[in-house]
Design an enzyme around this catalytic site. Structure first.
Site, PDB file in Angstrom:
ATOM      1  N   ARG A 312      56.578 100.068 -12.539  1.00  0.00           N
ATOM      2  CA  ARG A 312      56.401 100.167 -13.991  1.00  0.00           C
ATOM      3  C   ARG A 312      57.243  99.109 -14.721  1.00  0.00           C
ATOM      4  O   ARG A 312      56.862  98.646 -15.798  1.00  0.00           O
ATOM      5  CB  ARG A 312      56.685 101.575 -14.516  1.00  0.00           C
ATOM      6  CG  ARG A 312      56.068 101.831 -15.880  1.00  0.00           C
ATOM      7  CD  ARG A 312      56.253 103.249 -16.364  1.00  0.00           C
ATOM      8  NE  ARG A 312      55.149 104.135 -16.048  1.00  0.00           N
ATOM      9  CZ  ARG A 312      54.009 104.220 -16.744  1.00  0.00           C
ATOM     10  NH1 ARG A 312      53.799 103.450 -17.801  1.00  0.00           N
ATOM     11  NH2 ARG A 312      53.073 105.066 -16.386  1.00  0.00           N
ATOM     12  N   GLU A 713      57.158 109.505 -23.804  1.00  0.00           N
ATOM     13  CA  GLU A 713      58.087 108.438 -23.443  1.00  0.00           C
ATOM     14  C   GLU A 713      58.148 107.266 -24.407  1.00  0.00           C
ATOM     15  O   GLU A 713      59.240 106.741 -24.658  1.00  0.00           O
ATOM     16  CB  GLU A 713      57.742 107.911 -22.041  1.00  0.00           C
ATOM     17  CG  GLU A 713      57.961 108.915 -20.946  1.00  0.00           C
ATOM     18  CD  GLU A 713      57.354 108.458 -19.637  1.00  0.00           C
ATOM     19  OE1 GLU A 713      56.113 108.493 -19.514  1.00  0.00           O
ATOM     20  OE2 GLU A 713      58.111 108.032 -18.760  1.00  0.00           O
TER      21      GLU A 713
HETATM   22  N1  MTE Z   1      60.909 116.299 -24.487  1.00  0.00           N
HETATM   23  C1  MTE Z   1      61.761 117.319 -24.273  1.00  0.00           C
HETATM   24  N2  MTE Z   1      62.089 118.106 -25.300  1.00  0.00           N
HETATM   25  N3  MTE Z   1      62.292 117.557 -23.043  1.00  0.00           N
HETATM   26  C2  MTE Z   1      61.994 116.755 -21.971  1.00  0.00           C
HETATM   27  O1  MTE Z   1      62.476 116.986 -20.863  1.00  0.00           O
HETATM   28  N4  MTE Z   1      60.741 114.786 -21.156  1.00  0.00           N
HETATM   29  C3  MTE Z   1      60.123 113.518 -21.533  1.00  0.00           C
HETATM   30  C4  MTE Z   1      59.109 113.716 -22.644  1.00  0.00           C
HETATM   31  N5  MTE Z   1      59.684 114.482 -23.706  1.00  0.00           N
HETATM   32  C5  MTE Z   1      61.099 115.658 -22.172  1.00  0.00           C
HETATM   33  C6  MTE Z   1      60.563 115.481 -23.468  1.00  0.00           C
HETATM   34  C7  MTE Z   1      59.462 112.858 -20.422  1.00  0.00           C
HETATM   35  S1  MTE Z   1      60.393 111.956 -19.357  1.00  0.00           S
HETATM   36  C8  MTE Z   1      58.110 112.919 -20.250  1.00  0.00           C
HETATM   37  S2  MTE Z   1      57.344 112.087 -19.004  1.00  0.00           S
HETATM   38  C9  MTE Z   1      57.258 113.706 -21.129  1.00  0.00           C
HETATM   39  O2  MTE Z   1      58.001 114.422 -22.107  1.00  0.00           O
HETATM   40  C10 MTE Z   1      56.449 114.668 -20.272  1.00  0.00           C
HETATM   41  O3  MTE Z   1      55.683 115.536 -20.977  1.00  0.00           O
HETATM   42  P1  MTE Z   1      54.210 115.179 -21.492  1.00  0.00           P
HETATM   43  O4  MTE Z   1      53.491 114.544 -20.355  1.00  0.00           O
HETATM   44  O5  MTE Z   1      53.682 116.485 -21.868  1.00  0.00           O
HETATM   45  O6  MTE Z   1      54.388 114.241 -22.632  1.00  0.00           O
HETATM   46  N1  LUZ Z   2      56.028 109.075 -12.544  1.00  0.00           N
HETATM   47  C1  LUZ Z   2      55.225 108.565 -11.608  1.00  0.00           C
HETATM   48  C2  LUZ Z   2      56.100 108.551 -13.764  1.00  0.00           C
HETATM   49  O1  LUZ Z   2      55.206 109.059 -10.489  1.00  0.00           O
HETATM   50  N2  LUZ Z   2      54.440 107.522 -11.911  1.00  0.00           N
HETATM   51  C3  LUZ Z   2      54.448 106.941 -13.118  1.00  0.00           C
HETATM   52  O2  LUZ Z   2      53.718 105.993 -13.354  1.00  0.00           O
HETATM   53  C4  LUZ Z   2      55.326 107.462 -14.092  1.00  0.00           C
HETATM   54  N3  LUZ Z   2      55.397 106.906 -15.292  1.00  0.00           N
HETATM   55  C5  LUZ Z   2      56.236 107.402 -16.187  1.00  0.00           C
HETATM   56  C6  LUZ Z   2      57.023 108.484 -15.860  1.00  0.00           C
HETATM   57  N4  LUZ Z   2      56.941 109.052 -14.655  1.00  0.00           N
HETATM   58 MO1  MOS Z   3      58.981 111.409 -17.402  1.00  0.00          MO
HETATM   59  S1  MOS Z   3      60.252 109.973 -16.712  1.00  0.00           S
HETATM   60  O1  MOS Z   3      57.630 110.763 -16.676  1.00  0.00           O
HETATM   61  O2  MOS Z   3      59.403 112.674 -16.387  1.00  0.00           O
END
Ligand code: MTE
Ligand code: LUZ
Ligand code: MOS
Length: 773
Positions: A312, A713
């Site tokens: 990534r 993210e």
């Molecule tokens: N928001 C909260 N409150 N707590 C979390 O742990 N994780 C983040 C983001 N927002 C997180 C968060 C991360 S790393 C990701 S990948 C996404 O939430 C995952 O959830 P989604 O796929 O539903 O967006």
């Molecule tokens: N996890 C993963 C991830 O396994 N592949 C991805 O591309 C990715 N991208 C964002 C966060 N977690």
């Molecule tokens: Mo988020 S780093 O994809 O858990």
């Protein structure tokens, strides 16, 4: 379809959160006879285990048993991508904090006392903490990869200006409020249920089965919600879950392990630190003609998710810019730190920081604002990313709207005026455009599943592969059901994520959980709705396609019928038609060929632009972020409250990474910033005084759930702008300073850069300072 669900629906957990009634791992009522596990972890970063003496520990009161690698019935292996990580160290330790033994005791206190009585004798081996050193010694997790576009070699000759440099970005502690933990319970016939604070229930299930030499159908993993994951529980929740399960396997007792904060900080991996080199070439019109970058990723002692994170980094190495000639190479370097892992952005922010640094370096040398270069190179629709995908870009739209809406020229003047008037305080401003690809970069991981039941009383129950970790995915999934059925949200319940109900899930990650599982839920609901309509047609003697179900009522050709939702559900059941559906969703059109490093890996991209302004105190080195003003591409947000929350949280977390959060390992690989007293995270006082987020107005279609783009993210990367805003403020104080690109910009570093010993002016000032003392 009529929509009865407001886009400002509150997070469905807010009521129990506020009352302290939401159930996290530590709130699960314990069964009688529950035992407590606690890991004994390596005090050294690298070495050969000469002896492990458990005799004193086992004799401690309340200790039931101590397990080591020898007690593992299956594979002593938890590596997800590459099998290179033991659950319990057998012959060698590879990082400080690597679990070596597991004490199981009648109480947590007894276990913790016993762990201190374990004696280990390790013959130390050389320790590497620096990724460049690891690379030079050939210590690579996987073969390096290179993304290439155009012809970099000949492009340099066409450039008017070429700049080179290096950057450092440090790691970041996840600091989920709920630490890692699990609770394993013996079930009949040797099966085990594991409650796990994990983003990846299936990963826990699969790995537990292989470690315990059991079948996946004997391991039930159940997750109600996490008190935060941020990527730290995408892969690294498995160890604790499986340690509990190992003890349950042997003792046939419930076993719980909830890590203490310092254990968690010491034993788990973090965001990957990167050391990087760049070379950037511009033409006369500020167009970036060529960009070359080399990334040295500090993977830590085992692969974990590092190869995917590294990938990534390459995908996002040109951020939101079109660069015709690119060559980017990444090395995943094996060191003796705890294996680093997923963290919001997943290598993307590390890649984006480097091109922003390259642009800042060029701008400094040319004596222009970085934004002149940034804006001249934004992606347009149709432009190709180095990996072959054509952009559906909103980069220019977001940038232009940001300039207009927030009156960038007036902001610049304000900063200049302030800096002219003030000697000991300076302001800095930076713009930060972002572009983030949505989809797991491993195409096969892009699958979502949903199981929807309509009960005979008309209430609806939903299980999906998504894990709620505060990001609001369950709220969005509930909205999907409410919209498709046009039903009161109170009649819908989202249940825990459970591997017996939903199989073979991808972790909740890559910001894609709402898309993947929300779309699967939409498919399941549409299927059930279709059956309901057929039954309604038969009951009312009209064609099914004249039926509409709206807000709990049934209409034919727009006319209210005698049926309502509840009647229809009962009649459907009476006719022996299924009121349940299990659906599967995969985003169409995505593919990637790693042999060519080309394809169309992302369902879509998320764009945005932020303006960040900061004020620094040139006596103390401390600073404040005055404002973060954003235009963000939400697509068409299905929940503005949740989405704004994600933006604000992401921005603050990104600023934390870039400014105050400083992970320190010493040369022996020991974590020095191992508690909240030595590791500073943003608190309410360090949150920007103003965060304004404006939704880009766009009518474009996209592949997101109800066109509501993923939001988890991307906003984190606006935080990168804080680094460059601070840098600009430093230069306002000390224009000749040669600042290395070394994030985070902690107050200490900032202070040192204001008065570097090498500049004339500061030699004088330092002299005065000494005299004054
Ligand atoms: N928001 C909260 N409150 N707590 C979390 O742990 N994780 C983040 C983001 N927002 C997180 C968060 C991360 S790393 C990701 S990948 C996404 O939430 C995952 O959830 P989604 O796929 O539903 O967006
Ligand atoms: N996890 C993963 C991830 O396994 N592949 C991805 O591309 C990715 N991208 C964002 C966060 N977690
Ligand atoms: Mo988020 S780093 O994809 O858990």
């Amino acid at each position: 379809m009529k929509i009865c669900v407001p886009t400002n629906m509150k997070n469905i957990d807010s009521y129990t959160h506020v009352r302290g009634e939401s159930v996290y791992l530590d709130d699960i009522p314990l069964l009688k006879g529950t035992l407590y596990a606690i890991a004994f972890d390596s005090p050294l970063a690298h070495g050969k285990i000469i002896s492990l003496d458990l005799s004193e520990a086992i004799a401690m009161p309340g200790v039931v048993r101590i397990f080591t690698a020898k007690d593992i019935p299956g594979e002593n292996q938890i590596g997800g991508i590459i099998p290179d990580e033991e659950l319990l160290a057998s012959t060698h330790v590879h990082f400080c904090g690597m679990p070596v033994a597991l004490v199981v005791a009648e109480s947590e206190e007894a276990g913790r006392l016993a762990v201190k009585k374990i004696n280990i004798n390790i013959e130390p081996l050389p320790v590497i903490t620096d990724p460049r050193e690891a690379q030079a010694k050939g210590e690579l997790i996987v073969a390096p990869r290179t993304f290439q576009m155009g012809d970099i070699a000949s492009a340099w000759a066409q450039c008017d200006q070429i700049f080179e440099g290096s950057t450092e970005t440090n790691g970041q502690e996840h600091l989920y409020i709920e630490t890692q933990g699990a609770y394993a319970i013996p079930m009949e016939n040797g099966a085990i249920r594991i409650y796990s604070s994990t983003q990846g229930p299936t990963a826990v299930q699969r790995t537990a089965a292989s470690v315990l030499h059991m079948s996946m159908h004997e391991i039930e993993v159940d997750t109600t919600r996490l008190g935060g994951g941020f990527g730290g529980k995408e892969d690294q929740a498995s160890a604790w879950a499986i340690l509990c399960a190992l003890a349950t396997y042997h003792l046939k007792k419930p076993v719980k392990y909830a890590l203490h904060r310092m254990e968690d900080m010491r034993m788990t991996g973090k965001r990957h630190p990167y050391s990087s080199d760049f070379k950037i070439g511009l033409d006369k019109n500020m167009k970036i003609l060529a960009y070359e970058a080399t990334f040295y990723q500090n993977a830590g002692a085992a692969a974990d998710l590092s190869p995917a994170v590294m990938e990534r980094t390459l995908f996002h190495c040109t951020n939101s810019y079109f660069v015709p000639n690119v060559k980017a190479t990444a090395y995943s370097c094996r060191t003796h730190l705890p294996p680093n892992t997923a963290f919001r952005g997943f290598g993307g922010p590390q890649g984006m920081f480097v091109i922003e640094a390259a642009i800042a370096k060029a701008a400094d040398a040319l004596g222009i604002p970085a934004s002149d270069i940034q804006s001249a190179n934004l992606l347009r629709t149709g432009d190709e990313f180095p990996y072959g995908q054509a952009a559906e870009s909103e980069a220019n739209e977001c940038w232009k709207k940001t300039e207009e809406l927030y009156n960038i020229n007036a902001l610049r003047r304000e900063v200049e005026d302030f800096n002219n008037k003030n000697k000991l305080h300076k302001k800095g401003l930076a713009l930060m455009p972002i572009c983030f690809g949505i989809s797991f970069t491993k195409t096969r991981m892009n699958q979502g599943r949903s199981l929807v039941h309509v009960y005979t009383d008309g209430s609806v129950s939903v299980s999906t592969g998504a894990v709620e970790m505060g990001q609001g995915v369950n709220t969005k999934i509930l909205q999907v059901v409410a919209r498709v059925f046009s039903l009161d949200p109170n009649r819908i319940k989202i249940h825990s994520t459970n591997t017996y109900r939903i199989a073979n899930t991808s972790p909740t990650a890559a910001s894609a959980a709402a898309d993947l599982n929300g779309k699967a839920t939409e498919i399941a609901c549409l299927e059930i709705l279709n059956r309901l309509k057929i039954v309604a047609g038969e009951e009312l003697n009209v064609p099914a396609d004249t039926i509409e179900i709206k807000e709990g009522k049934v209409y034919t050709n727009g006319q209210l019928s005698i049926l309502n939702w509840d009647d229809l559900v009962i009649r459907t059941f009476t006719r022996r038609v299924s009121l349940s559906e299990h659906a599967h969703y995969t985003p169409p059109g995505i593919h990637f060929d790693p042999a060519k490093e080309k394809g169309h890996p992302f369902a879509y991209h998320v764009y945005g632009t932020a303006i960040i302004t900061v004020t620094i105190d040139c006596l103390r080195g401390i600073y404040e972020v005055d404002s973060v003003k954003v235009v963000h591409d939400f697509g068409t947000s299905m929940n503005t409250i949740v989405d704004l929350g994600q933006c604000e949280g992401g921005i603050v977390q990104g600023i934390g990474w870039m400014t105050m959060e400083e992970i320190v390992y010493d040369k022996e690989g020991k974590l020095r910033s191992n508690a909240l007293s030595t590791y500073k995270v943003p608190d309410i006082y360090s949150v920007p005084k103003e965060i304004t987020i404006h939704a880009l107005d766009t009518k474009k279609d996209n592949l997101a759930v109800f066109r509501s783009k993923a939001v988890g993210e991307p906003p984190l990367m606006y935080g990168i702008g804080a680094y460059f805003a601070l840098r600009n403020a430093v230069k306002a104080f000390n224009p000749t300073v040669d600042l290395p690109f070394d994030a985070p910009m902690t107050p200490e570093k900032l202070l040192m850069s204001l008065y570097p010993p090498s500049t004339k002016r500061n030699k004088k000032e330092q002299g005065e300072f000494t005299q004054a003392q």
